[in-house]
Design a protein around this motif. Sequence first.
Motif, mmCIF file in Angstrom:
data_model
loop_
_atom_site.group_PDB
_atom_site.id
_atom_site.type_symbol
_atom_site.label_atom_id
_atom_site.label_comp_id
_atom_site.label_asym_id
_atom_site.label_seq_id
_atom_site.Cartn_x
_atom_site.Cartn_y
_atom_site.Cartn_z
ATOM 1 N N PRO A 50 0.808 -1.228 0.000
ATOM 2 C CA PRO A 50 0.000 0.000 0.000
ATOM 3 C C PRO A 50 0.843 1.281 0.000
ATOM 4 C CG PRO A 50 0.067 -0.963 2.182
ATOM 5 C CD PRO A 50 0.744 -1.946 1.279
ATOM 6 N N GLN A 51 0.249 2.363 -0.525
ATOM 7 C CA GLN A 51 0.918 3.657 -0.526
ATOM 8 C C GLN A 51 1.025 4.239 0.881
ATOM 9 O OE1 GLN A 51 -1.336 6.034 -3.282
ATOM 10 N NE2 GLN A 51 -0.366 5.120 -5.096
ATOM 11 N N TRP A 52 0.137 3.808 1.765
ATOM 12 C CA TRP A 52 0.163 4.334 3.135
ATOM 13 C C TRP A 52 1.207 3.657 4.014
ATOM 14 C CZ3 TRP A 52 -0.608 0.111 5.985
ATOM 15 C CH2 TRP A 52 -1.485 -0.881 5.538
ATOM 16 N N ILE A 53 2.107 2.900 3.417
ATOM 17 C CA ILE A 53 3.096 2.174 4.215
ATOM 18 C C ILE A 53 3.982 3.124 5.026
ATOM 19 C CG2 ILE A 53 4.924 2.069 2.455
ATOM 20 C CD1 ILE A 53 5.293 -0.921 3.387
ATOM 21 N N LEU A 106 7.953 -1.854 -5.354
ATOM 22 C CA LEU A 106 7.780 -1.287 -4.032
ATOM 23 C C LEU A 106 7.123 0.080 -4.149
ATOM 24 C CD1 LEU A 106 11.259 -2.126 -2.402
ATOM 25 C CD2 LEU A 106 9.102 -3.352 -2.113
ATOM 26 N N PRO A 107 6.302 0.449 -3.195
ATOM 27 C CA PRO A 107 5.658 1.770 -3.255
ATOM 28 C C PRO A 107 6.683 2.884 -3.034
ATOM 29 C CG PRO A 107 5.180 0.701 -1.170
ATOM 30 C CD PRO A 107 5.871 -0.320 -2.007
ATOM 31 N N ASP A 108 6.454 4.029 -3.693
ATOM 32 C CA ASP A 108 7.375 5.162 -3.554
ATOM 33 C C ASP A 108 7.466 5.631 -2.110
ATOM 34 O OD1 ASP A 108 7.763 5.055 -6.275
ATOM 35 O OD2 ASP A 108 6.223 6.560 -6.714
ATOM 36 N N GLU A 109 6.369 5.498 -1.373
ATOM 37 C CA GLU A 109 6.316 5.994 0.003
ATOM 38 C C GLU A 109 7.254 5.250 0.953
ATOM 39 O OE1 GLU A 109 2.902 7.359 -2.227
ATOM 40 O OE2 GLU A 109 3.807 5.371 -1.958
ATOM 41 N N LEU A 110 7.740 4.071 0.532
ATOM 42 C CA LEU A 110 8.639 3.318 1.394
ATOM 43 C C LEU A 110 9.933 4.090 1.663
ATOM 44 C CD1 LEU A 110 8.854 0.607 2.865
ATOM 45 C CD2 LEU A 110 9.959 -0.343 0.836
ATOM 46 N N GLU A 111 10.286 4.955 0.744
ATOM 47 C CA GLU A 111 11.488 5.769 0.914
ATOM 48 C C GLU A 111 11.371 6.694 2.126
ATOM 49 O OE1 GLU A 111 14.356 8.707 -1.806
ATOM 50 O OE2 GLU A 111 12.405 8.017 -2.556
ATOM 51 N N ASN A 112 10.139 7.020 2.511
ATOM 52 C CA ASN A 112 9.914 7.942 3.631
ATOM 53 C C ASN A 112 9.966 7.261 4.999
ATOM 54 O OD1 ASN A 112 9.460 9.948 1.686
ATOM 55 N ND2 ASN A 112 7.250 9.458 1.602
ATOM 56 N N VAL A 113 10.054 5.927 5.012
ATOM 57 C CA VAL A 113 10.103 5.195 6.282
ATOM 58 C C VAL A 113 11.547 5.215 6.792
ATOM 59 C CG1 VAL A 113 9.545 3.049 7.464
ATOM 60 C CG2 VAL A 113 8.207 3.731 5.472
ATOM 61 N N GLU A 114 11.887 6.259 7.504
ATOM 62 C CA GLU A 114 13.264 6.465 7.945
ATOM 63 C C GLU A 114 13.699 5.451 8.995
ATOM 64 O OE1 GLU A 114 13.554 10.456 9.274
ATOM 65 O OE2 GLU A 114 13.190 11.337 7.278
ATOM 66 N N GLU A 146 14.746 -7.985 -9.093
ATOM 67 C CA GLU A 146 15.414 -7.310 -10.204
ATOM 68 C C GLU A 146 15.335 -5.790 -10.046
ATOM 69 O OE1 GLU A 146 17.705 -7.115 -13.604
ATOM 70 O OE2 GLU A 146 17.161 -8.879 -12.412
ATOM 71 N N ARG A 147 14.205 -5.309 -9.548
ATOM 72 C CA ARG A 147 14.016 -3.863 -9.370
ATOM 73 C C ARG A 147 14.809 -3.328 -8.172
ATOM 74 N NH1 ARG A 147 9.479 -1.351 -11.973
ATOM 75 N NH2 ARG A 147 9.538 0.215 -10.295
ATOM 76 N N CYS A 148 15.268 -4.236 -7.337
ATOM 77 C CA CYS A 148 16.010 -3.814 -6.147
ATOM 78 C C CYS A 148 17.515 -4.031 -6.287
ATOM 79 C CB CYS A 148 15.490 -4.561 -4.922
ATOM 80 S SG CYS A 148 13.806 -4.113 -4.462
ATOM 81 N N ARG A 149 17.981 -4.260 -7.498
ATOM 82 C CA ARG A 149 19.418 -4.423 -7.717
ATOM 83 C C ARG A 149 20.158 -3.128 -7.382
ATOM 84 N NH1 ARG A 149 21.221 -8.581 -11.216
ATOM 85 N NH2 ARG A 149 22.836 -7.176 -12.015
ATOM 86 N N GLU A 150 21.338 -3.289 -6.895
ATOM 87 C CA GLU A 150 22.127 -2.134 -6.460
ATOM 88 C C GLU A 150 22.295 -1.100 -7.564
ATOM 89 O OE1 GLU A 150 26.656 -1.175 -4.857
ATOM 90 O OE2 GLU A 150 26.048 -3.215 -5.371
ATOM 91 N N HIS A 151 21.886 0.124 -7.274
ATOM 92 C CA HIS A 151 22.054 1.282 -8.154
ATOM 93 C C HIS A 151 21.235 1.198 -9.443
ATOM 94 C CE1 HIS A 151 25.009 2.828 -5.463
ATOM 95 N NE2 HIS A 151 25.857 1.824 -5.684
ATOM 96 N N THR A 152 21.214 0.035 -10.111
ATOM 97 C CA THR A 152 20.540 -0.062 -11.405
ATOM 98 C C THR A 152 19.053 -0.383 -11.272
ATOM 99 O OG1 THR A 152 21.124 -2.402 -11.588
ATOM 100 C CG2 THR A 152 22.669 -0.796 -12.528
ATOM 101 N N GLY A 153 18.631 -0.951 -10.164
ATOM 102 C CA GLY A 153 17.229 -1.308 -9.985
ATOM 103 C C GLY A 153 16.346 -0.076 -9.839
ATOM 104 N N GLU A 154 15.153 -0.144 -10.404
ATOM 105 C CA GLU A 154 14.245 1.002 -10.378
ATOM 106 C C GLU A 154 13.753 1.324 -8.965
ATOM 107 O OE1 GLU A 154 11.327 1.136 -13.786
ATOM 108 O OE2 GLU A 154 12.124 -0.884 -14.117
ATOM 109 N N ASP A 155 13.760 0.347 -8.081
ATOM 110 C CA ASP A 155 13.291 0.580 -6.706
ATOM 111 C C ASP A 155 14.443 0.718 -5.719
ATOM 112 O OD1 ASP A 155 10.685 0.526 -7.529
ATOM 113 O OD2 ASP A 155 10.293 -1.533 -6.895
ATOM 114 N N TRP A 156 15.659 0.711 -6.210
ATOM 115 C CA TRP A 156 16.819 0.755 -5.325
ATOM 116 C C TRP A 156 16.812 1.982 -4.424
ATOM 117 C CZ3 TRP A 156 20.518 -0.985 -2.556
ATOM 118 C CH2 TRP A 156 21.605 -0.194 -2.216
ATOM 119 N N HIS A 157 16.476 3.124 -4.983
ATOM 120 C CA HIS A 157 16.549 4.358 -4.204
ATOM 121 C C HIS A 157 15.545 4.384 -3.048
ATOM 122 C CE1 HIS A 157 13.229 5.145 -6.985
ATOM 123 N NE2 HIS A 157 12.813 6.072 -6.123
#
Length: 523
Positions: free
Chosen positions: A416-419, A439-447, A462-473
Amino acid sequence: MPSGLEKLIKLETMSRFVVGQEFSKDMVSSGLKSLEKLDKSRGRLAIELTRDWKTAIPEASQVELQKKIHLEELKISWPKTVLNCKETSHLLSDHEKLPYKKLLENLQPNSNLKILCIEGYKGQDFPFWAGVNMLASCLPDLVVISIEGCDKCKYLPPFGKLKYLKRLTLRHMANVQFVQRETFREVSAGDSQDQEHTHVSPFFPALEELTLHNFYKLEGWWKEEMMVAPPENIPPFPCLSKLRVWNCPKLRSMPSFVEVSDLDLRNVNQMLLEESAKNIPINPDFHLKCLQIKACSNLRSFTTVRKGLGGSLSLLQELVIEKCHALSSLASELSYLPSLEKLEISNCKELDLSDYGSNNMGNRESVSTPWTSLACLRHLTLQEIPKMKSLPEWLKHVQTLKSLWISSCTALTVLPQWIDNLTALQHLRIENCEAVTRLPDELENVESLKKVEITECTALMERCREHTGEDWHKIRHARVLLHKSWRYGLIPELRASQNRYNIRAPTDIKYIIIPIIATEAII
């Protein structure tokens, strides 16, 4: 045992004595009679009977265990047989049962004994010294009793009359229908007669731990107890704190256990909880802190569980529900669990954890109520829940949650986006959820997030691969573990030596393959 032991009359410690085993062709075996003069024996003695144990029956009367007053623990075991069968393969004839009872009768322990263990006994009932009017007088100081693998027994000794018994373990007794041999009317009548002359001891006055495993024919504690006495007159366990009931599918009733703090029910009948509710006093002070319910196939509602345990579970800290395939709802009961810290739900085929479950009747205003009551929840595991298409929106109100494990929920497609409402979340684990691809974009805000584990989720990994994965950040601020498969041992530290936030791609990881031998669990 080797011959000549009978000459060691000053021997004080011999924890194991094997009967009937030949050591070599040139060595004569020593029989039970070797124990006759070892009256100084103290501590623990285990008598292990081998396949030719019947040859020791004539010598058993010479052992005189009653005179070995320094022995505090005695174990008598017959050769092991298959214990995990639901029904006994055949019934022994009276002629076949007699040797078991005859031998055990002659091995009566001393009255100072504290611990008694019997395994593999095949008699129909126990000898006279463990009888209805004898056990409490012959062995008054017993603290621990363990009886296992006595699958031909139909009757059990009167354990409830032992004043100091604290732990009772009974396993693998497929032919026992009732724990007490007497009917409830007989027990009550006897007590009322005694009350006129002497003080009557409480029912299991000191028992703290009770285990019942694999009683496939067990129906109740006393025969016809519910038909001869009102529920409130059935005595409760006054001190019981730990109760294990496994594989007792026909058990319908037992004395109430309001003092229990640790309860484990596996493959039991829903009727047991329904009848327990009738035995519980009004407004009980329940101490239950840990509750496990597993493989209860006919349990349809957690309300039955709650009412069967007194109506309130305000002190419950840990709840585990597993393989309850008929259970359809749970959310409406969460408001009764204000102290819950750990919740594990797994392999419940019909369970509906959607935002508006069947008990809410579509009332969106009541959605947050159950989860907001979980003010102490720290750990949540959701595993093999096929009807769960998304995490319930109620969960966003649980801001104390530190650990979230989601496994094998095949219908789950997104997080969910409310994560980011889960401001205390430290550990996120996603396992075998192939439909979750991002992964939801909001996960980045879970400090607070410190660790992310992803296993058997091909696209997501695959999306969580180091640096190259779209969800890595989104998760770079946490330590990330990517497991190709839980079936293999994986090097736990998947991070660069100088940067704690980096991970290595799966192609760079060295795997350690550990073979696993699958065996059927015997419980």
